[in-house]
Design an enzyme around this catalytic site. Structure first.
Site, PDB file in Angstrom:
ATOM      1  N   ARG A  90       0.840  -1.150   0.199  1.00  0.00           N
ATOM      2  CA  ARG A  90      -0.110  -0.082   0.037  1.00  0.00           C
ATOM      3  C   ARG A  90       0.692   1.194  -0.008  1.00  0.00           C
ATOM      4  NH1 ARG A  90      -4.751   1.998   4.133  1.00  0.00           N
ATOM      5  NH2 ARG A  90      -5.071   3.716   3.312  1.00  0.00           N
ATOM      6  N   ASN A 144     -10.574  -4.392  -1.595  1.00  0.00           N
ATOM      7  CA  ASN A 144     -10.491  -3.403  -2.674  1.00  0.00           C
ATOM      8  C   ASN A 144      -9.489  -3.853  -3.813  1.00  0.00           C
ATOM      9  OD1 ASN A 144     -12.266  -1.207  -1.679  1.00  0.00           O
ATOM     10  ND2 ASN A 144     -10.854  -0.725  -0.115  1.00  0.00           N
ATOM     11  N   CYS A 164     -18.998  -2.129   0.215  1.00  0.00           N
ATOM     12  CA  CYS A 164     -18.299  -1.034   0.872  1.00  0.00           C
ATOM     13  C   CYS A 164     -19.074  -0.382   1.865  1.00  0.00           C
ATOM     14  CB  CYS A 164     -18.069  -0.164  -0.359  1.00  0.00           C
ATOM     15  SG  CYS A 164     -16.977   1.406  -0.136  1.00  0.00           S
ATOM     16  N   HIS A 194     -16.353   3.557  -5.123  1.00  0.00           N
ATOM     17  CA  HIS A 194     -15.454   4.605  -4.865  1.00  0.00           C
ATOM     18  C   HIS A 194     -15.823   5.517  -5.927  1.00  0.00           C
ATOM     19  CE1 HIS A 194     -12.526   2.438  -1.907  1.00  0.00           C
ATOM     20  NE2 HIS A 194     -13.856   2.543  -1.619  1.00  0.00           N
ATOM     21  N   TYR A 244     -14.308  10.126  -2.273  1.00  0.00           N
ATOM     22  CA  TYR A 244     -13.276   9.564  -3.306  1.00  0.00           C
ATOM     23  C   TYR A 244     -13.430  10.594  -4.746  1.00  0.00           C
ATOM     24  CZ  TYR A 244     -12.143   5.440  -0.740  1.00  0.00           C
ATOM     25  OH  TYR A 244     -11.899   4.424   0.399  1.00  0.00           O
TER      26      TYR A 244
END
Length: 421
Positions: A90, A144, A164, A194, A244
């Site tokens: 990440r 995700n 989500c 998102h 987002y």
């Protein structure tokens, strides 16, 4: 009822456990299996999970295992919440795109593609093992990028629904501002995972009074502040975008910010170390307050409601999920995966009709959906050219030189997870 959680060693898990304990009448879990190869983390999480169940008087049994096949055997539903490559991957996803002047984020843009490439093959392998062991089990995907991962699962013929927490978080926020119970709020929540907008905030159900204009008039500053967007943007749009959308509506501003502060991945890694130390305290028997800062708020309630609807006695409920479009958004293919309210029951999710979308929103949805087509193709078949085309198609990239530079960086930073690279 047996539920299995793949990625059960996540620091998110106590949020899920708390929901299972509090909502045991909604979802009567007899056995909860936490599955994770990280034995030390799994022991800490498993111990805390048992203490949470005991504190709240839950009669169910919590077990832990690193053996995926043993853990999923006989499960009625399997929840996926894994992170291939962990926080180290990440951190890279949030860093190398900035070198090209693009947003660094784990689900959006180039970083989101990297995560999809790492994740889809792993999830499909897990799903195949679930299907061999117990083909009637439902797969609930919280991993995700949820839209791309859910589409991979559905296209492979798995019984899957994507989940989500954005919609339930906004529902709870709006309910508090309007002094209503969350169950009295129905969202006209439309888009892709998102990439969604609240086109309406309705009292009581899909056909109820739209409270959104009054909500924005009375509480626009508070809503805009949570989204980190100017109030004027909400007023001009007349809808509430998910947070987002800031990566699209204020991309260059976000890139400048990200270049001047620690990454979210670094913040989360530090938070995880602190959480794991707390989880190791044998006196702790509830989720700590710090967990609220980790993300995933209300995930447990959404997961419990979804599992209860899928595994219930024939009833159904309306929930916001990720599932096949099936004509809901007429400008997308039927097999695109969208995030909308759906009626969920034992046979799966059936999207409800949604309001007509302004081209301002439908155009961006169509653009990102086309990128997701190419991203999934790259995840399934590999190859530098497929990665390049997916990046070139993304609306936050869209330039030849940028896509070339990002492709080189993506492959260099993910070789250990991409055999074909």
């Amino acid at each position: 009822m047996k539920l299995a959680v793949v990625g059960g060693g996540s620091t998110y898990t106590p949020e899920l456990i708390d929901g299972f304990a509090r909502l045991r009448d909604t979802l009567p879990v007899g056995e909860l299996v936490l599955i994770d190869p990280a034995a030390e983390r799994l022991e800490l999480i498993g111990g805390l999970a048992r203490r949470i169940f005991a504190r709240q008087g839950h009669p169910g049994r919590v077990t832990t295992t690193a053996d995926l096949d043993a853990g999923i055997a006989g499960a009625d539903a399997v929840l996926l919440q894994l992170r291939v490559g962990g926080q180290a991957a990440r951190l890279r996803d949030e860093t190398w795109p900035l070198e090209c002047g693009c947003v660094g984020q784990e689900t959006t843009g180039a970083g989101g593609l990297a995560k999809a490439l790492r994740t889809v093959p792993v999830v499909l392998d897990i799903a195949e093992r679930v299907r061999r062991t117990n083909p009637d089990a439902w797969i609930i995907d919280f991993t995700n990028p949820v839209g791309i991962v859910t589409r991979a699962l559905l296209q492979a013929g798995h019984k899957a629904v994507g989940l989500c927490n954005v919609a339930i978080g906004l529902q709870r926020k709006f309910a508090a501002l309007l002094d209503l119970a969350p169950a009295d709020i129905h969202l006209d929540h439309v888009g892709l995972n998102h990439l969604t907008w609240e086109l309406g905030v309705r009292r009581g159900g899909p056909d109820g009074e739209d409270l959104l204009p009054g909500l924005l008039a009375a509480h626009g500053e508070a809503v805009a502040g949570d989204l980190r967007l100017p109030r004027a943007v909400l007023d001009r749009l007349g809808v509430v975008p998910s947070y987002y959308l800031r990566y699209f509506y204020a991309h260059d501003e976000v890139v400048r910010e990200l270049g001047t502060k620690p990454s979210r991945a670094a913040e989360v890694a530090a938070m995880e170390r602190e959480l794991l130390a707390l989880y190791g305290d044998p006196a702790l028997d509830e989720k700590p307050a710090l967990l609220a800062k980790r993300g995933g708020a209300f995930y447990s309630e959404a997961a419990v409601d979804l599992a209860a609807s899928l595994l219930g006695d024939g009833g159904s409920a309306v929930q916001v999920v990720n599932t096949y479009n099936k004509g809901t958004l007429p400008f997308l293919p039927d097999d695109a995966v969208i995030e909308v309210p759906a009626r969920v029951g034992g046979s799966g999710a059936v999207p409800l009709a949604v309001p007509r979308l302004d081209p301002l929103f439908s155009g961006l949805i169509a653009h990102v959906s086309a990128y997701e087509d190419l991203a999934l193709d790259a995840a399934l078949r590999g190859g530098r050219e497929r990665v390049f085309k997916a990046l070139l198609a993304h609306p936050l990239i869209g330039q030849f030189d940028l896509a070339e530079g990002l492709t080189d960086r993506l492959l260099a930073h993910n070789k250990e997870h991409l055999p074909w690279a």
